[in-house]
Design a protein around this motif. Structure first.
Motif, mmCIF file in Angstrom:
data_model
loop_
_atom_site.group_PDB
_atom_site.id
_atom_site.type_symbol
_atom_site.label_atom_id
_atom_site.label_comp_id
_atom_site.label_asym_id
_atom_site.label_seq_id
_atom_site.Cartn_x
_atom_site.Cartn_y
_atom_site.Cartn_z
ATOM 1 N N SER A 1 0.805 -1.219 0.000
ATOM 2 C CA SER A 1 0.000 0.000 0.000
ATOM 3 C C SER A 1 0.838 1.269 0.000
ATOM 4 N N GLY A 2 2.136 1.117 0.269
ATOM 5 C CA GLY A 2 3.011 2.285 0.394
ATOM 6 C C GLY A 2 3.306 2.649 1.837
ATOM 7 N N ALA A 3 2.560 2.055 2.788
ATOM 8 C CA ALA A 3 2.814 2.324 4.197
ATOM 9 C C ALA A 3 4.117 1.645 4.624
ATOM 10 N N GLU A 4 4.817 2.275 5.573
ATOM 11 C CA GLU A 4 6.035 1.695 6.133
ATOM 12 C C GLU A 4 5.885 1.532 7.645
ATOM 13 N N GLN A 5 6.409 0.439 8.151
ATOM 14 C CA GLN A 5 6.420 0.202 9.593
ATOM 15 C C GLN A 5 7.833 -0.170 10.030
ATOM 16 N N HIS A 6 8.180 0.260 11.251
ATOM 17 C CA HIS A 6 9.546 0.109 11.723
ATOM 18 C C HIS A 6 9.595 -0.712 13.015
ATOM 19 N N VAL A 7 10.621 -1.536 13.126
ATOM 20 C CA VAL A 7 10.963 -2.227 14.366
ATOM 21 C C VAL A 7 12.426 -1.924 14.669
ATOM 22 N N ILE A 8 12.697 -1.501 15.888
ATOM 23 C CA ILE A 8 14.059 -1.133 16.277
ATOM 24 C C ILE A 8 14.823 -2.383 16.724
ATOM 25 N N LEU A 9 16.058 -2.494 16.279
ATOM 26 C CA LEU A 9 16.995 -3.505 16.767
ATOM 27 C C LEU A 9 18.060 -2.785 17.576
ATOM 28 N N THR A 10 18.310 -3.238 18.788
ATOM 29 C CA THR A 10 19.276 -2.560 19.638
ATOM 30 C C THR A 10 20.122 -3.572 20.399
ATOM 31 N N ALA A 11 21.400 -3.280 20.532
ATOM 32 C CA ALA A 11 22.322 -4.162 21.250
ATOM 33 C C ALA A 11 23.418 -3.320 21.882
ATOM 34 N N VAL A 12 23.987 -3.863 22.947
ATOM 35 C CA VAL A 12 25.102 -3.216 23.632
ATOM 36 C C VAL A 12 26.314 -4.127 23.511
ATOM 37 N N GLY A 13 27.397 -3.615 23.006
ATOM 38 C CA GLY A 13 28.627 -4.386 22.846
ATOM 39 C C GLY A 13 29.644 -4.047 23.916
ATOM 40 N N GLN A 14 30.289 -5.055 24.440
ATOM 41 C CA GLN A 14 31.326 -4.875 25.445
ATOM 42 C C GLN A 14 32.630 -5.476 24.942
ATOM 43 N N ASP A 15 33.614 -4.627 24.721
ATOM 44 C CA ASP A 15 34.932 -5.142 24.357
ATOM 45 C C ASP A 15 35.506 -5.954 25.507
ATOM 46 N N ALA A 16 36.256 -6.984 25.189
ATOM 47 C CA ALA A 16 36.844 -7.841 26.210
ATOM 48 C C ALA A 16 38.183 -8.359 25.724
ATOM 49 N N TYR A 17 39.031 -8.729 26.686
ATOM 50 C CA TYR A 17 40.265 -9.426 26.358
ATOM 51 C C TYR A 17 39.969 -10.917 26.299
ATOM 52 N N MET A 18 40.414 -11.580 25.267
ATOM 53 C CA MET A 18 40.179 -13.014 25.097
ATOM 54 C C MET A 18 41.434 -13.786 25.488
ATOM 55 N N TRP A 19 41.298 -14.605 26.515
ATOM 56 C CA TRP A 19 42.410 -15.434 26.963
ATOM 57 C C TRP A 19 42.068 -16.889 26.700
ATOM 58 N N ARG A 20 42.921 -17.573 25.987
ATOM 59 C CA ARG A 20 42.703 -18.988 25.672
ATOM 60 C C ARG A 20 43.847 -19.818 26.252
ATOM 61 N N GLY A 21 43.511 -20.652 27.245
ATOM 62 C CA GLY A 21 44.522 -21.501 27.849
ATOM 63 C C GLY A 21 45.684 -20.719 28.430
ATOM 64 N N ARG A 22 45.421 -19.536 28.981
ATOM 65 C CA ARG A 22 46.491 -18.663 29.478
ATOM 66 C C ARG A 22 47.120 -19.248 30.743
ATOM 67 N N VAL A 23 48.426 -19.193 30.830
ATOM 68 C CA VAL A 23 49.175 -19.598 32.019
ATOM 69 C C VAL A 23 49.904 -18.373 32.547
ATOM 70 N N ILE A 24 49.650 -18.021 33.803
ATOM 71 C CA ILE A 24 50.336 -16.893 34.430
ATOM 72 C C ILE A 24 51.667 -17.402 34.963
ATOM 73 N N GLU A 25 52.758 -16.980 34.353
ATOM 74 C CA GLU A 25 54.076 -17.507 34.670
ATOM 75 C C GLU A 25 54.949 -16.525 35.433
ATOM 76 N N ALA A 26 54.465 -15.301 35.639
ATOM 77 C CA ALA A 26 55.186 -14.298 36.431
ATOM 78 C C ALA A 26 54.160 -13.491 37.208
ATOM 79 N N ASP A 27 54.588 -12.897 38.324
ATOM 80 C CA ASP A 27 53.666 -12.107 39.135
ATOM 81 C C ASP A 27 52.956 -11.081 38.250
ATOM 82 N N THR A 28 51.628 -11.044 38.359
ATOM 83 C CA THR A 28 50.815 -10.237 37.448
ATOM 84 C C THR A 28 49.724 -9.512 38.222
ATOM 85 N N LEU A 29 49.496 -8.252 37.888
ATOM 86 C CA LEU A 29 48.408 -7.471 38.463
ATOM 87 C C LEU A 29 47.400 -7.146 37.371
ATOM 88 N N LEU A 30 46.158 -7.531 37.594
ATOM 89 C CA LEU A 30 45.079 -7.179 36.675
ATOM 90 C C LEU A 30 44.370 -5.938 37.205
#
Length: 492
Positions: free
Chosen positions: A146-175
């Motif tokens: 018919s020419g009518a338009e309808q809208h649906v909003i898509l919304t998301a929040v992204g959080q950056d992160a550090y990815m550690w895979r099988g990490r071994v802490i081998e020296a004194d470390t401060l996070l």
């Protein structure tokens, strides 16, 4: 026969050999379509929301239902994403994928009267280069014939992160605090090494990932910025239930035999398969000091102490499939702790407190198991149990000014001094004494109500060791402190 002369009218019946029913569906009102601009689609939601998702990691799938509640059918000329090529969202409309390479658009859908179509949406958020979460939106545009338009909003929040895979802490470390760390395939601290965590550090563990400590961990959180150990599922199992409110989303923390002098202050450990497991080691050295912390909603034991030395204060350990606390031999002291066994996911839950001097046919002398100003409660009539053989030999346990949901001790009153025994259905006992106990949404707040029988049951002698509760409330302003890790404060 001239087929052009055959007239098919609504309400007529034509028999010509075997005639397919589908050949006459044009007589059905559901096959009439309108181009009236006032005839619109209805949606199950006007916004499709995604919980915070880890950047570059695909989300779970959300569903949107599109209904036609008009008297006639509607034709959708196209469905498109407004951002087209630049969108982070992936959308499938009634089996048609909106390809970003093709402008994220699909054409020609029909929705008969009373019918519906399904829309599925996912998102992969791009890295934003910031520690703080960043929100992105797009618009799903339905263009009707018919020419009518309808809208649906898509919304998301992204959080950056550090990815550690099988990490071994081998020296004194401060996070330091910042973006969370997502742990895959477990994180290990090498023997002789210290991993320190500042206030606000968050570790998100993938399914089955553990923290193995051969060396030492030190976490120094605060009331407002605890150090958090949790699963990496940031989405929801159901609309009302985040995965973060469910158990066994990751492994747990295991302090190995070589690990000593671990110190955790203001930490939050939840939704794990177990909380902290302490392997057997010499009781001459402190293995674990745990203060002002929470272990909650885990699929095994909350805190397992196996012939080691541990000090626990101002700490809540609650809702575990195994025992909230298991002390098997060794030396352990608990001051102003709340052990609450209300695990909702399985009726075959463990106890709030379990004491033993034997494990797997081996003897473990229970050198010292003292509980001072503690609240120990749960669903069952008796949540304080154990396996103590030959109590007169290598057994030292003591309860001072505690509230216990267990059978009243009659044989050795010297081990139970100033103890109040919580009884089933007693006013202010069990779950009724806590601020929030929502078993529909799995939300709990184990701070005390005014009616709690734990009020005024502590001792000022033991309270002097922890003059403020887990949230920093002064215990010594009242003549007698409350039992457990929370001092009563009137609700606002």
């Amino acid at each position: 026969m001239n087929m052009r002369k055959i007239s098919v009218l609504c309400g007529s019946v034509l028999v010509w050999g075997v005639v397919a029913v589908s050949g006459f569906t044009s007589c059905d009102d559901s096959m009439s379509f309108t181009t009236d601009r006032s005839a619109l689609l209805s949606f199950s939601a006007d916004t499709v929301r995604f919980d915070t998702v880890i950047s570059t990691v695909g989300s779970s799938t959300r569903q949107l239902m599109v209904y036609n509640r008009n008297a006639d059918g509607l034709r959708i000329a196209s469905v498109r994403l407004k951002q087209a090529y630049a969108t982070p969202f992936r959308v499938n409309v009634d089996g048609s994928y909106l390809e970003p390479e093709s402008g994220a658009r699909a054409y020609d859908f029909e929705v008969r009267t009373g019918d519906s179509i399904r829309v599925f949406a996912e998102v992969t958020m791009p890295e934003n280069g910031q520690d703080a979460p960043v929100a992105l939106n797009d618009t799903l545009i339905f263009a009707l014939e018919s020419g009518a338009e309808q809208h649906v909003i898509l919304t998301a929040v992204g959080q950056d992160a550090y990815m550690w895979r099988g990490r071994v802490i081998e020296a004194d470390t401060l996070l330091e605090a910042g973006r969370p760390i997502v742990v895959y395939d477990s994180l290990s601290v090498k023997e002789g090494v210290t991993l320190s965590m500042a206030a606000g550090v968050q570790l998100y563990f993938h399914d089955g990932a553990n923290l193995w400590v051969h060396g030492r961990i030190v976490a120094e959180g605060t009331v407002d910025r605890p150090v958090v150990f949790r699963g990496d599922r940031t989405d929801r199992m159901f609309d009302y239930l985040p995965y973060d409110n469910t158990p066994s989303r990751w492994g747990g923390i295991r302090l190995k035999a070589t690990s000593t002098d671990n110190r955790l202050n203001h930490v939050d450990i939840h939704s794990a398969s177990y909380g902290i497991a302490c392997d057997s080691s010499s009781t001459d050295a402190m293995k674990l000091t745990l203060e002002n912390s929470v272990i909650h909603n885990v699929g095994g034991e909350g805190l397992g102490l196996y012939h080691c030395r541990a000090s626990v204060g101002n700490t809540q350990i609650s809702n575990t499939l195994g025992h909230c606390v298991a002390v098997v031999g060794g030396w352990a002291e608990f001051v102003h702790c709340t052990l609450a066994q209300f695990y909702p996911w399985d009726a075959e839950r463990g106890d709030a407190l379990y004491l033993a001097n034997k494990w797997l046919a081996l003897d473990y002398p229970l050198q010292h198991a003292h509980f001072l100003n503690c609240l120990v409660t749960g669903y069952a009539d008796d949540v304080v149990t154990g396996n103590l053989e030959d109590e007169n030999k290598d057994v030292d346990y003591y309860f001072g000014n505690c509230v216990l949901r267990t059978v009243e001790a009659e044989d050795d009153a010297s081990r139970f001094v100033g103890v109040v025994y919580e009884k089933k259905d007693e006013e202010g006992s069990g779950q009724e004494q806590f601020r929030l106990f929502d078993t529909d949404n799995y939300l709990y707040d184990f701070r005390l109500k005014d009616i709690s029988i734990a009020r005024g049951k502590g001792s000022t002698e033991w309270a002097a060791r922890y003059p403020t509760d887990r949230y920093g409330t002064d215990r010594l302003t009242e003549p007698v402190p409350d039992a457990g890790c929370y001092e009563f404060v009137p609700e606002e």
